[in-house]
Design an enzyme around this catalytic site. Sequence first.
Site, PDB file in Angstrom:
ATOM      1  N   PRO A 294     -22.644 100.650  51.203  1.00  0.00           N
ATOM      2  CA  PRO A 294     -23.658 101.102  50.237  1.00  0.00           C
ATOM      3  C   PRO A 294     -23.209 101.108  48.783  1.00  0.00           C
ATOM      4  CG  PRO A 294     -22.645 103.000  51.260  1.00  0.00           C
ATOM      5  CD  PRO A 294     -22.016 101.795  51.916  1.00  0.00           C
TER       6      PRO A 294
ATOM      7  N   SER B 221     -19.835 102.187  47.422  1.00  0.00           N
ATOM      8  CA  SER B 221     -18.776 103.075  46.919  1.00  0.00           C
ATOM      9  C   SER B 221     -17.651 102.276  46.271  1.00  0.00           C
ATOM     10  CB  SER B 221     -18.235 103.955  48.048  1.00  0.00           C
ATOM     11  OG  SER B 221     -17.768 103.171  49.127  1.00  0.00           O
TER      12      SER B 221
ATOM     13  N   CYS C 168     -11.834 100.867  58.345  1.00  0.00           N
ATOM     14  CA  CYS C 168     -11.575 102.281  58.661  1.00  0.00           C
ATOM     15  C   CYS C 168     -11.331 102.405  60.161  1.00  0.00           C
ATOM     16  CB  CYS C 168     -12.723 103.181  58.199  1.00  0.00           C
ATOM     17  SG  CYS C 168     -14.341 102.762  58.869  1.00  0.00           S
TER      18      CYS C 168
END
Length: 309
Positions: free
Chosen positions: A116, A118, A236
């Site tokens: 999105p 960041s 991640c």
Amino acid sequence: MELKPKLRRFLSDFLDESKLSLLERCLTLEPRVCVRTNTLKISSKRLVLLLTERGWQLTRVPWFKDAFFVEGATNVGKTPEHLLGYYYTQDGSSLVPPVVLDAKPGERILDLCAAPGSKTTQIAAMMHNEGAIVANDVSSKRCKALQFNLQRCGVINAIVTMMDGRKFHELGITFDRVLVDAPCTGTGKLIGIQGKGVNRQWQFYAGIKLARLQRKLLESAVKCTKKGGVVVYSTCSLDPRENEAVITKVAEKFELELEKIDVPGLKYERGLKAFDGREFVDGIEGSIRIYPWHNQTEGFFVCRMVVKE
């Protein structure tokens, strides 16, 4: 809180019992709340004054001078300062890939899996809105969130594209630096409430399936990078199949130099040299693995490569 048996057995192939215990303890903790100053709109000094007036206690993130861990705050994403784009809520370890990318003002940058936004907004701030960023994502819904965040943060040096990142190289455009923050199983998020969901939903074969996609994305990224340019690959995920194994497969097809990453102030471990009976490419130990217990953040894997001349 315990890891489910299948996941624990899988992780035990590269984490010893003491580290598994640390990971299980992370399931009882929440990641530290972190905000990043949007220096395109406000200085960190001014933002600290505004937020401390709210009663927030701010501690500077050791590895990024314009980000802060927050205590004593509620509804961090619903303040006027957030809506005005003065700061961006971002996990502390999510700050690391743009730091490793180290984009400079005036360069041409590709964020291949950008939504999105960041990392895109962080990169734009690091570039002082100078140069050009192509922020790409495959999902129209996610691109809308990306566009909103770019606008909220006052980013004017980025354009949004929507296409399959595996085919982006077919456009024939090359970049100085490319970030591939690839879709992954999210096992780095084994911390707090979100970690309980990851623990419950984890499936062994998901990592195999996603690794195919990740390899194709990274291959496309390398093809989009000029000779002597930089590619940063991150996930991640803690799964070596999505990390070191992906780098090794791609390094077998392209002339890449894996660089050693050093991030002052950040706690981490080096990339794995082998897993499941297979040795990884030379230089992979220069990559970094951030586990949730290191900094009370989400876990991340980050690797920096240079496309050889």
